[in-house]
Design a protein around this motif. Structure first.
Motif, PDB file in Angstrom:
ATOM      1  N   ALA A 234       0.807  -1.212   0.000  1.00 27.97           N
ATOM      2  CA  ALA A 234       0.000   0.000   0.000  1.00 27.97           C
ATOM      3  C   ALA A 234       0.846   1.271   0.000  1.00 27.97           C
ATOM      4  O   ALA A 234       0.495   2.258  -0.658  1.00 27.97           O
ATOM      5  N   TYR A 235       1.960   1.276   0.737  1.00 22.93           N
ATOM      6  CA  TYR A 235       2.679   2.527   0.966  1.00 22.93           C
ATOM      7  C   TYR A 235       4.159   2.472   0.631  1.00 22.93           C
ATOM      8  O   TYR A 235       4.841   3.490   0.748  1.00 22.93           O
ATOM      9  N   GLY A 236       4.684   1.315   0.246  1.00 23.57           N
ATOM     10  CA  GLY A 236       6.115   1.189   0.014  1.00 23.57           C
ATOM     11  C   GLY A 236       6.643   2.193  -0.995  1.00 23.57           C
ATOM     12  O   GLY A 236       6.108   2.329  -2.093  1.00 23.57           O
ATOM     13  N   GLY A 237       7.707   2.904  -0.618  1.00 26.10           N
ATOM     14  CA  GLY A 237       8.340   3.862  -1.509  1.00 26.10           C
ATOM     15  C   GLY A 237       7.703   5.230  -1.547  1.00 26.10           C
ATOM     16  O   GLY A 237       8.297   6.182  -2.049  1.00 26.10           O
ATOM     17  N   THR A 238       6.486   5.388  -1.019  1.00 28.42           N
ATOM     18  CA  THR A 238       5.840   6.698  -1.008  1.00 28.42           C
ATOM     19  C   THR A 238       6.371   7.521   0.155  1.00 28.42           C
ATOM     20  O   THR A 238       7.026   7.007   1.065  1.00 28.42           O
ATOM     21  N   ARG A 239       6.060   8.798   0.142  1.00 25.76           N
ATOM     22  CA  ARG A 239       6.468   9.663   1.241  1.00 25.76           C
ATOM     23  C   ARG A 239       5.890   9.150   2.555  1.00 25.76           C
ATOM     24  O   ARG A 239       6.590   9.076   3.573  1.00 25.76           O
ATOM     25  N   LEU A 240       4.598   8.792   2.533  1.00 21.03           N
ATOM     26  CA  LEU A 240       3.966   8.287   3.751  1.00 21.03           C
ATOM     27  C   LEU A 240       4.646   7.008   4.219  1.00 21.03           C
ATOM     28  O   LEU A 240       4.877   6.815   5.415  1.00 21.03           O
ATOM     29  N   GLY A 241       4.975   6.138   3.280  1.00 21.92           N
ATOM     30  CA  GLY A 241       5.638   4.896   3.647  1.00 21.92           C
ATOM     31  C   GLY A 241       7.019   5.122   4.213  1.00 21.92           C
ATOM     32  O   GLY A 241       7.422   4.481   5.186  1.00 21.92           O
ATOM     33  N   ARG A 242       7.775   6.021   3.624  1.00 17.25           N
ATOM     34  CA  ARG A 242       9.115   6.301   4.124  1.00 17.25           C
ATOM     35  C   ARG A 242       9.062   6.894   5.522  1.00 17.25           C
ATOM     36  O   ARG A 242       9.952   6.658   6.342  1.00 17.25           O
ATOM     37  N   GLN A 243       8.022   7.634   5.807  1.00 20.97           N
ATOM     38  CA  GLN A 243       7.865   8.220   7.139  1.00 20.97           C
ATOM     39  C   GLN A 243       7.322   7.205   8.133  1.00 20.97           C
ATOM     40  O   GLN A 243       7.881   7.011   9.220  1.00 20.97           O
ATOM     41  N   GLU A 244       6.216   6.539   7.785  1.00 24.53           N
ATOM     42  CA  GLU A 244       5.508   5.689   8.734  1.00 24.53           C
ATOM     43  C   GLU A 244       6.065   4.272   8.810  1.00 24.53           C
ATOM     44  O   GLU A 244       5.861   3.591   9.818  1.00 24.53           O
ATOM     45  N   SER A 259       7.930  18.871  -4.312  1.00 26.05           N
ATOM     46  CA  SER A 259       7.696  18.412  -2.944  1.00 26.05           C
ATOM     47  C   SER A 259       7.240  16.952  -2.981  1.00 26.05           C
ATOM     48  O   SER A 259       6.662  16.494  -3.976  1.00 26.05           O
ATOM     49  N   HIS A 260       7.498  16.218  -1.917  1.00 22.12           N
ATOM     50  CA  HIS A 260       7.091  14.815  -1.858  1.00 22.12           C
ATOM     51  C   HIS A 260       5.569  14.677  -1.943  1.00 22.12           C
ATOM     52  O   HIS A 260       5.050  13.734  -2.550  1.00 22.12           O
ATOM     53  N   ALA A 261       4.853  15.606  -1.322  1.00 21.84           N
ATOM     54  CA  ALA A 261       3.392  15.548  -1.346  1.00 21.84           C
ATOM     55  C   ALA A 261       2.866  15.653  -2.780  1.00 21.84           C
ATOM     56  O   ALA A 261       1.837  15.066  -3.129  1.00 21.84           O
ATOM     57  N   GLN A 262       3.575  16.387  -3.603  1.00 24.43           N
ATOM     58  CA  GLN A 262       3.188  16.570  -5.011  1.00 24.43           C
ATOM     59  C   GLN A 262       3.183  15.229  -5.753  1.00 24.43           C
ATOM     60  O   GLN A 262       2.252  14.926  -6.512  1.00 24.43           O
ATOM     61  N   PHE A 263       4.197  14.436  -5.520  1.00 19.44           N
ATOM     62  CA  PHE A 263       4.276  13.130  -6.187  1.00 19.44           C
ATOM     63  C   PHE A 263       3.161  12.210  -5.718  1.00 19.44           C
ATOM     64  O   PHE A 263       2.519  11.526  -6.524  1.00 19.44           O
ATOM     65  N   ASP A 264       2.936  12.168  -4.410  1.00 18.63           N
ATOM     66  CA  ASP A 264       1.911  11.272  -3.866  1.00 18.63           C
ATOM     67  C   ASP A 264       0.520  11.640  -4.368  1.00 18.63           C
ATOM     68  O   ASP A 264      -0.314  10.775  -4.622  1.00 18.63           O
ATOM     69  N   ALA A 265       0.275  12.938  -4.523  1.00 14.73           N
ATOM     70  CA  ALA A 265      -1.053  13.390  -4.935  1.00 14.73           C
ATOM     71  C   ALA A 265      -1.392  12.941  -6.358  1.00 14.73           C
ATOM     72  O   ALA A 265      -2.558  12.715  -6.687  1.00 14.73           O
ATOM     73  N   ALA A 266      -0.379  12.813  -7.215  1.00 17.84           N
ATOM     74  CA  ALA A 266      -0.632  12.478  -8.622  1.00 17.84           C
ATOM     75  C   ALA A 266      -0.211  11.059  -8.981  1.00 17.84           C
ATOM     76  O   ALA A 266      -0.337  10.655 -10.134  1.00 17.84           O
ATOM     77  N   ARG A 267       0.254  10.287  -8.011  1.00 12.12           N
ATOM     78  CA  ARG A 267       0.777   8.954  -8.301  1.00 12.12           C
ATOM     79  C   ARG A 267      -0.326   8.024  -8.807  1.00 12.12           C
ATOM     80  O   ARG A 267      -1.465   8.075  -8.331  1.00 12.12           O
ATOM     81  N   GLY A 394       3.747   4.227  -9.810  1.00 14.27           N
ATOM     82  CA  GLY A 394       4.369   3.543  -8.680  1.00 14.27           C
ATOM     83  C   GLY A 394       5.332   4.452  -7.956  1.00 14.27           C
ATOM     84  O   GLY A 394       5.422   5.659  -8.223  1.00 14.27           O
ATOM     85  N   ALA A 395       6.066   3.870  -7.017  1.00 10.66           N
ATOM     86  CA  ALA A 395       6.978   4.639  -6.171  1.00 10.66           C
ATOM     87  C   ALA A 395       8.387   4.657  -6.754  1.00 10.66           C
ATOM     88  O   ALA A 395       8.893   3.640  -7.212  1.00 10.66           O
ATOM     89  N   MET A 396       9.028   5.817  -6.722  1.00  7.29           N
ATOM     90  CA  MET A 396      10.393   5.993  -7.214  1.00  7.29           C
ATOM     91  C   MET A 396      11.151   6.850  -6.214  1.00  7.29           C
ATOM     92  O   MET A 396      11.458   8.014  -6.471  1.00  7.29           O
ATOM     93  N   PRO A 397      11.445   6.320  -5.039  1.00  8.10           N
ATOM     94  CA  PRO A 397      11.972   7.137  -3.942  1.00  8.10           C
ATOM     95  C   PRO A 397      13.297   7.822  -4.245  1.00  8.10           C
ATOM     96  O   PRO A 397      13.485   8.984  -3.856  1.00  8.10           O
ATOM     97  N   ASP A 398      14.219   7.155  -4.925  1.00  6.37           N
ATOM     98  CA  ASP A 398      15.525   7.769  -5.191  1.00  6.37           C
ATOM     99  C   ASP A 398      15.391   8.944  -6.157  1.00  6.37           C
ATOM    100  O   ASP A 398      15.991  10.006  -5.959  1.00  6.37           O
ATOM    101  N   LEU A 399      14.610   8.746  -7.205  1.00  7.54           N
ATOM    102  CA  LEU A 399      14.369   9.826  -8.163  1.00  7.54           C
ATOM    103  C   LEU A 399      13.659  10.995  -7.479  1.00  7.54           C
ATOM    104  O   LEU A 399      14.039  12.168  -7.654  1.00  7.54           O
TER     105      LEU A 399
END
Length: 445
Positions: A234-244, A259-267, A394-399
């Protein structure tokens, strides 16, 4: 058990026990004597994992910032219990976001003060009460961050603050608590929290005498595999996942283009039908001389029929020879059936062309020259994100971490030495969504 094994050896055995199939584990536990089972259940020094034990040496604040399920609550409750056990009659503060949080989690929870009490140790607490009384006559009083004035006046020798990032009146609560930490020779405070980047948490992290421990949810070997798999899906690699989950402290850089929130909002989970796919390459430094560079940015982006850009993959590689990263580029282009491969030629143009075509002579290669700096090229692409024109599949944390390090007006404040992944993405989206003027220059909309 205590006569035969050191704490480290016993901990290793317990971890092996936890990994056994349930049936085998239950059979082994049944063979233990009552005394052995009691020691197994209540010897915290053997169960505690790295990050759950108090730091060595002197400290005033112990901050445990970690992912969900790491064991923050257990660590806090065990520390308070030990304080009560070794300091008879002392005064302790239990501070949570609300009174209900203190009762439900810190006292009555599965890892709370009542649950971690050893056999024979009474914990006097009445439901809806305001105090916990231990067998040693130590007392722990409940406080809420909603009512910081309640902490004005009382003195304490120890305090446990839980989920500090949720405190609405955090600064006032913290200040009143710390002004009352004046009992005993060395008052101490334990803070257990998920690392939301609040001003108060940053302030505490900067304190002299603050020691930090923590980690990710995956470091707790006793969490069910199904739970870990579900949260990662559900959350792997997302901002929320990296935090929680990972327990990372994610603070957006001031003035950053993204901003990280920007990516999550449109993912999105998957891309719609696309009409073009571009793979862009930012070759690593040292390419011309043939040395393997630190990183080669490789990003695949598709143009949807809806006119939006979809970042399909971050296929970047690190530490490879020119032949190695060229093969990675060719493989990425083949996977996505790219109709264009764009490579920046500033770092040894002829070498870039030759190694890429050697990897795959049929690559639809186009070399571009960067006449502007990375941040200048990135600014018009950042506007595409602001206008809702781009989604990450999907999630692209390094990018995403690199993009969030590019700052308006120039400069890079990211973790890596150079934003190679981010630069590749900028080339790809510039090719697909922005009008171009010669070379590698991209102008805004």
């Amino acid at each position: 058990m205590s006569e035969r094994y050191s704490a480290a050896q016993a901990r290793a055995l317990l971890l092996e026990l936890a990994r056994l199939p349930a049936g085998v584990r239950d059979a082994l536990l049944r063979d233990l004597t009552a005394a052995q089972r009691a020691e197994l259940n209540w010897s915290w020094e053997r169960w505690a994992q790295q990050g759950q034990e108090p730091p060595a040496g002197p400290w005033r604040v112990w901050l445990i910032r970690a992912g969900r399920g790491f064991g923050k609550t257990r660590a806090g409750a065990e520390w308070v219990s030990e304080i009560a056990r070794t300091m008879p009659g002392t005064r302790i503060a239990l501070v949570g976001a609300t009174i209900e949080d203190v009762r439900r989690v810190m006292i009555e929870g599965e890892s709370g003060l009542i649950a971690v009490a050893r056999p024979g140790e009474s914990v006097g607490y009445r439901s809806r009460g305001t105090e916990v009384e231990f067998a040693s006559k130590a007392r722990a009083t409940i406080f809420s961050a909603h009512a910081p004035e309640k902490l004005r006046g009382p003195e304490h020798a120890a305090a446990w603050c839980d989920e500090l990032a949720k405190w609405r009146k955090g600064d006032a609560t913290w200040d009143n608590l710390m002004l009352g930490m004046r009992m005993g020779d060395a008052p101490q405070v334990v803070v257990t929290t998920t690392p939301r980047p609040t001003p108060l948490l940053r302030r505490i992290m900067a304190l002299d005498g603050c020691r930090e421990t923590g980690g990710s949810s995956h470091q707790n070997p006793f969490l069910p595999d199904a739970f870990l798999a579900a949260i990662e899906q559900a959350y792997g690699g997302t901002r929320l996942g990296r935090q929680e989950i990972a327990g990372e402290m994610l603070a957006d850089v001031e003035g950053a283009l993204w901003s990280h929130a920007q990516f999550d909002a449109a993912r999105v989970v998957s891309a719609p039908a696309v009409v073009r796919i571009v793979v862009a390459v930012d070759p690593p430094a040292g390419t011309e001389s043939g040395r393997g560079g630190d990183a080669c940015g490789i990003v695949a982006v598709g143009l949807g029929r809806d006119g939006r850009g979809y970042v399909l993959e971050d296929a970047s590689v690190t530490g490879l020879s020119p032949e190695g990263w060229a093969q990675a580029v060719a493989a990425c282009a083949a996977r996505h059936r790219a109709d264009r491969v764009i490579a920046e030629k500033n770092q040894g143009g002829r070498m870039v062309q030759s190694v890429l075509l050697a990897a795959d002579a049929s690559l639809p290669l186009k070399l571009v020259h960067a006449s502007d700096g990375k941040v200048a090229r990135a600014e018009p692409v950042a506007l595409l994100y602001e206008r809702g024109m781009v989604s990450h599949v999907g999630a692209m944390p390094d990018l995403e971490r690199e993009l969030c390090g590019l700052v308006v007006g120039g400069g890079y404040q990211g973790a890596n030495r150079s934003p190679d992944r981010a630069d590749a993405l900028v080339w790809a989206l510039g090719e697909l969504l922005l009008k171009r003027r010669g070379g590698g220059r991209v102008r805004g909309l």
